[in-house]
Scaffold this motif. Structure first.
Motif, PDB file in Angstrom:
ATOM      1  N   SER A   1       0.836  -1.208   0.000  1.00  0.00           N
ATOM      2  CA  SER A   1       0.000   0.000   0.000  1.00  0.00           C
ATOM      3  C   SER A   1       0.864   1.249   0.000  1.00  0.00           C
ATOM      4  O   SER A   1       0.607   2.206  -0.750  1.00  0.00           O
ATOM      5  CB  SER A   1      -0.928   0.004   1.221  1.00  0.00           C
ATOM      6  OG  SER A   1      -1.806  -1.096   1.203  1.00  0.00           O
ATOM      7  N   GLU A   2       1.895   1.239   0.820  1.00  0.00           N
ATOM      8  CA  GLU A   2       2.788   2.402   0.894  1.00  0.00           C
ATOM      9  C   GLU A   2       3.546   2.600  -0.417  1.00  0.00           C
ATOM     10  O   GLU A   2       3.783   3.734  -0.841  1.00  0.00           O
ATOM     11  CB  GLU A   2       3.782   2.231   2.048  1.00  0.00           C
ATOM     12  CG  GLU A   2       3.256   2.708   3.385  1.00  0.00           C
ATOM     13  CD  GLU A   2       2.887   4.180   3.379  1.00  0.00           C
ATOM     14  OE1 GLU A   2       3.619   5.000   2.783  1.00  0.00           O
ATOM     15  OE2 GLU A   2       1.847   4.514   3.947  1.00  0.00           O
ATOM     16  N   MET A   3       3.917   1.529  -1.066  1.00  0.00           N
ATOM     17  CA  MET A   3       4.618   1.653  -2.348  1.00  0.00           C
ATOM     18  C   MET A   3       3.710   2.274  -3.407  1.00  0.00           C
ATOM     19  O   MET A   3       4.143   3.117  -4.207  1.00  0.00           O
ATOM     20  CB  MET A   3       5.119   0.278  -2.806  1.00  0.00           C
ATOM     21  CG  MET A   3       6.236  -0.284  -1.951  1.00  0.00           C
ATOM     22  SD  MET A   3       6.674  -1.992  -2.361  1.00  0.00           S
ATOM     23  CE  MET A   3       7.427  -1.765  -3.970  1.00  0.00           C
ATOM     24  N   VAL A   4       2.450   1.880  -3.408  1.00  0.00           N
ATOM     25  CA  VAL A   4       1.484   2.477  -4.338  1.00  0.00           C
ATOM     26  C   VAL A   4       1.302   3.963  -4.041  1.00  0.00           C
ATOM     27  O   VAL A   4       1.327   4.805  -4.946  1.00  0.00           O
ATOM     28  CB  VAL A   4       0.131   1.739  -4.250  1.00  0.00           C
ATOM     29  CG1 VAL A   4      -0.975   2.527  -4.955  1.00  0.00           C
ATOM     30  CG2 VAL A   4       0.246   0.349  -4.860  1.00  0.00           C
ATOM     31  N   LEU A   5       1.138   4.306  -2.771  1.00  0.00           N
ATOM     32  CA  LEU A   5       0.923   5.706  -2.397  1.00  0.00           C
ATOM     33  C   LEU A   5       2.153   6.555  -2.695  1.00  0.00           C
ATOM     34  O   LEU A   5       2.039   7.692  -3.155  1.00  0.00           O
ATOM     35  CB  LEU A   5       0.565   5.801  -0.911  1.00  0.00           C
ATOM     36  CG  LEU A   5      -0.799   5.210  -0.524  1.00  0.00           C
ATOM     37  CD1 LEU A   5      -0.974   5.221   0.989  1.00  0.00           C
ATOM     38  CD2 LEU A   5      -1.928   5.976  -1.186  1.00  0.00           C
ATOM     39  N   ALA A   6       3.339   5.987  -2.454  1.00  0.00           N
ATOM     40  CA  ALA A   6       4.569   6.738  -2.716  1.00  0.00           C
ATOM     41  C   ALA A   6       4.696   7.082  -4.190  1.00  0.00           C
ATOM     42  O   ALA A   6       5.045   8.212  -4.554  1.00  0.00           O
ATOM     43  CB  ALA A   6       5.780   5.925  -2.256  1.00  0.00           C
ATOM     44  N   LEU A   7       4.396   6.131  -5.044  1.00  0.00           N
ATOM     45  CA  LEU A   7       4.480   6.387  -6.483  1.00  0.00           C
ATOM     46  C   LEU A   7       3.429   7.399  -6.917  1.00  0.00           C
ATOM     47  O   LEU A   7       3.667   8.207  -7.820  1.00  0.00           O
ATOM     48  CB  LEU A   7       4.318   5.083  -7.255  1.00  0.00           C
ATOM     49  CG  LEU A   7       4.539   5.153  -8.770  1.00  0.00           C
ATOM     50  CD1 LEU A   7       5.887   5.779  -9.100  1.00  0.00           C
ATOM     51  CD2 LEU A   7       4.432   3.765  -9.388  1.00  0.00           C
TER      52      LEU A   7
ATOM     53  N   VAL B   1       0.050   6.096  10.325  1.00  0.00           N
ATOM     54  CA  VAL B   1       0.008   6.529   8.924  1.00  0.00           C
ATOM     55  C   VAL B   1       1.169   7.467   8.630  1.00  0.00           C
ATOM     56  O   VAL B   1       1.860   7.340   7.606  1.00  0.00           O
ATOM     57  CB  VAL B   1      -1.341   7.210   8.603  1.00  0.00           C
ATOM     58  CG1 VAL B   1      -1.288   7.900   7.248  1.00  0.00           C
ATOM     59  CG2 VAL B   1      -2.472   6.195   8.631  1.00  0.00           C
ATOM     60  N   VAL B   2       1.416   8.406   9.539  1.00  0.00           N
ATOM     61  CA  VAL B   2       2.503   9.372   9.366  1.00  0.00           C
ATOM     62  C   VAL B   2       3.858   8.658   9.409  1.00  0.00           C
ATOM     63  O   VAL B   2       4.744   8.926   8.588  1.00  0.00           O
ATOM     64  CB  VAL B   2       2.434  10.470  10.447  1.00  0.00           C
ATOM     65  CG1 VAL B   2       3.663  11.372  10.384  1.00  0.00           C
ATOM     66  CG2 VAL B   2       1.166  11.294  10.285  1.00  0.00           C
ATOM     67  N   GLU B   3       4.031   7.747  10.361  1.00  0.00           N
ATOM     68  CA  GLU B   3       5.305   7.034  10.490  1.00  0.00           C
ATOM     69  C   GLU B   3       5.589   6.162   9.260  1.00  0.00           C
ATOM     70  O   GLU B   3       6.727   6.090   8.794  1.00  0.00           O
ATOM     71  CB  GLU B   3       5.287   6.171  11.753  1.00  0.00           C
ATOM     72  CG  GLU B   3       5.323   6.990  13.043  1.00  0.00           C
ATOM     73  CD  GLU B   3       5.217   6.115  14.284  1.00  0.00           C
ATOM     74  OE1 GLU B   3       4.975   4.892  14.130  1.00  0.00           O
ATOM     75  OE2 GLU B   3       5.373   6.643  15.400  1.00  0.00           O
ATOM     76  N   LEU B   4       4.576   5.527   8.740  1.00  0.00           N
ATOM     77  CA  LEU B   4       4.760   4.694   7.546  1.00  0.00           C
ATOM     78  C   LEU B   4       5.130   5.546   6.338  1.00  0.00           C
ATOM     79  O   LEU B   4       5.998   5.177   5.546  1.00  0.00           O
ATOM     80  CB  LEU B   4       3.487   3.898   7.259  1.00  0.00           C
ATOM     81  CG  LEU B   4       3.187   2.752   8.226  1.00  0.00           C
ATOM     82  CD1 LEU B   4       1.750   2.273   8.053  1.00  0.00           C
ATOM     83  CD2 LEU B   4       4.161   1.592   8.009  1.00  0.00           C
ATOM     84  N   ALA B   5       4.485   6.692   6.215  1.00  0.00           N
ATOM     85  CA  ALA B   5       4.775   7.583   5.085  1.00  0.00           C
ATOM     86  C   ALA B   5       6.196   8.122   5.149  1.00  0.00           C
ATOM     87  O   ALA B   5       6.797   8.439   4.114  1.00  0.00           O
ATOM     88  CB  ALA B   5       3.775   8.741   5.054  1.00  0.00           C
ATOM     89  N   ALA B   6       6.746   8.237   6.355  1.00  0.00           N
ATOM     90  CA  ALA B   6       8.084   8.807   6.533  1.00  0.00           C
ATOM     91  C   ALA B   6       9.205   7.778   6.422  1.00  0.00           C
ATOM     92  O   ALA B   6      10.381   8.146   6.462  1.00  0.00           O
ATOM     93  CB  ALA B   6       8.175   9.499   7.897  1.00  0.00           C
ATOM     94  N   LEU B   7       8.864   6.507   6.241  1.00  0.00           N
ATOM     95  CA  LEU B   7       9.904   5.472   6.200  1.00  0.00           C
ATOM     96  C   LEU B   7      10.821   5.652   4.998  1.00  0.00           C
ATOM     97  O   LEU B   7      10.352   5.786   3.867  1.00  0.00           O
ATOM     98  CB  LEU B   7       9.266   4.085   6.133  1.00  0.00           C
ATOM     99  CG  LEU B   7       8.670   3.506   7.415  1.00  0.00           C
ATOM    100  CD1 LEU B   7       8.076   2.140   7.131  1.00  0.00           C
ATOM    101  CD2 LEU B   7       9.722   3.411   8.513  1.00  0.00           C
ATOM    102  N   PRO B   8      12.142   5.637   5.206  1.00  0.00           N
ATOM    103  CA  PRO B   8      13.070   5.607   4.065  1.00  0.00           C
ATOM    104  C   PRO B   8      12.908   4.290   3.306  1.00  0.00           C
ATOM    105  O   PRO B   8      12.355   3.322   3.823  1.00  0.00           O
ATOM    106  CB  PRO B   8      14.453   5.701   4.727  1.00  0.00           C
ATOM    107  CG  PRO B   8      14.206   6.170   6.124  1.00  0.00           C
ATOM    108  CD  PRO B   8      12.845   5.668   6.492  1.00  0.00           C
ATOM    109  N   THR B   9      13.415   4.261   2.085  1.00  0.00           N
ATOM    110  CA  THR B   9      13.244   3.097   1.223  1.00  0.00           C
ATOM    111  C   THR B   9      13.766   1.814   1.867  1.00  0.00           C
ATOM    112  O   THR B   9      13.106   0.772   1.833  1.00  0.00           O
ATOM    113  CB  THR B   9      13.984   3.319  -0.112  1.00  0.00           C
ATOM    114  OG1 THR B   9      13.585   4.576  -0.652  1.00  0.00           O
ATOM    115  CG2 THR B   9      13.670   2.220  -1.104  1.00  0.00           C
ATOM    116  N   ASP B  10      14.950   1.878   2.480  1.00  0.00           N
ATOM    117  CA  ASP B  10      15.544   0.664   3.040  1.00  0.00           C
ATOM    118  C   ASP B  10      14.757   0.147   4.235  1.00  0.00           C
ATOM    119  O   ASP B  10      14.808  -1.047   4.552  1.00  0.00           O
ATOM    120  CB  ASP B  10      17.011   0.907   3.424  1.00  0.00           C
ATOM    121  CG  ASP B  10      17.162   2.010   4.454  1.00  0.00           C
ATOM    122  OD1 ASP B  10      16.305   2.915   4.486  1.00  0.00           O
ATOM    123  OD2 ASP B  10      18.128   1.973   5.229  1.00  0.00           O
TER     124      ASP B  10
END
Length: 360
Positions: A196-202, A255-264
């Motif tokens: 889900s986060e990968m979809v939102l990030a893109l 939600v905020v913490e997940l959005a702030a995660l670096p790629t690694d």
């Protein structure tokens, strides 16, 4: 490490909207680029820019592309109001603080960067020789790509988004099947959140392209919105199902913490599990977990958010809801007999659909 979601300064977003295709400013800029005259445009209040001005002509007229094109033939800078609606001065010399650091080599670009940094305003430098349009918003420099390049990037990003969404649908369907079988482990949950986060990030990258494309980006935006349908809502439902402490504040924080995660860190299932509140432990991702039923109840039509919360609080988990008789469901506040039947029939249909997909 870089964050997966691209960040954009609010000033830069505002600037890109001002000069997007379909605006008078974009038409003006394209006229100047084609003429190869070059130009320096600064958007500032009169009193703000006055200390840096020398010479020039005071105009104070509404912006018209052909007028801006003509005054750009003169050597000096052009001053517009902060909205870009009026041309205030033409052919002026700007004298920013020379001590302000600049990486630019050309005089026009260096002046634009220093003025933008010194005053915190928008400045646009159009190269006469290279067709390069550089946007300076405060301390940020952004080089505009040609429209065809942005469209190509947006199309490629949409194709990638579609692949990401298909994979998200697959892991979400797997989670649904496991929830009905009471066989969910933590890695199943973190896989759905990760995808889900990968979809939102893109999607954030595509949103930037939509801003740059202006009126030319409507089709891109429609395609993106179709692919993003319910992604945010479904992920929030997953958090409500599996967070250790699913209070509204804790869900919002997650939600905020997940959005702030670096790629690694986003590729680390353990890191996502930690945000859900699960302490580090050997084989933590093999931990069996039970859904509270939020994601399933959201699939029932005409069931309000408060009714969903009341049902979850009353029965505790999805299995309790599945096993509850209709009259007990009806007794829950804001449910009643009609909605109770909808819940029972809706969950039965979802379970039957899962069985059909698994066994044909």
């Amino acid at each position: 490490m870089d964050k997966l979601r691209p960040s954009m300064d609010e000033d830069l977003i505002k600037a890109l909207k001002m000069i997007a295709p379909g605006t008078l400013l974009r038409e003006s800029i394209e006229n100047i680029v084609r003429s190869r005259h070059g130009a320096l445009l600064v958007f500032a209040e009169e009193e703000q820019i006055a200390p840096l001005l020398s010479g020039g002509i005071k105009i104070d007229i509404d912006l018209k592309p052909m007028i801006l094109y003509e005054v750009a033939k003169m050597d000096g800078a052009i001053i517009l109001d902060p909205t870009g609606a009026r041309i205030m001065h033409a052919n002026v010399q700007l004298m920013p603080d020379s001590r302000i650091e600049s990486q630019e080599t050309g005089t026009r670009h260096r002046t634009a960067e220093r003025v933008a940094k010194q005053l915190g305003v928008l400045a646009i430098s159009i190269s006469a020789a290279r067709d390069v349009v550089s946007v300076y918003a405060g301390g940020i420099r952004y080089v505009m790509d040609p429209l065809r390049v942005v469209l190509s990037k947006a199309d490629q990003a949409l194709l990638t988004l579609e692949r990401f969404k298909n994979r998200l649908n697959q892991v979400a369907a797997t989670l649904t099947a496991l929830e009905f079988r009471e066989a969910v482990i933590l890695s199943d949950v973190t896989s759905v959140i990760q995808r889900s986060e990968m979809v939102l990030a893109l999607s954030y990258l595509i949103e930037r392209y939509v801003i740059e494309l202006g009126t030319e980006g409507r089709l891109v935006q429609m395609q993106m919105e179709e692919l993003l349908a319910n992604v945010r809502e479904d992920m929030t439902a997953v958090l409500n199902d599996y967070l250790i402490d699913p209070t509204p504040k804790r869900v919002e924080t997650a939600v905020v913490e997940l959005a702030a995660l670096p790629t690694d860190e986003l590729i680390s299932m353990e890191r996502i599990a930690g945000i859900l509140g699960y302490p580090p432990a050997p084989n933590m991702l093999e931990t069996h977990v039970r859904p509270r039923g939020c994601r399933m109840l959201r699939k029932i039509p005409r069931l309000s958010g408060q009714a969903v919360r009341n049902v979850m609080e009353h029965f505790g988990d999805l299995q309790g809801i599945l096993e509850a008789p209709v009259d007990e469901l009806a007794a829950v506040e804001m449910v009643g007999p009609s909605r109770a039947r909808d819940i029972k029939e809706g969950l039965d249909r979802l379970r039957d659909l899962d069985l059909l997909e698994r066994y044909g």
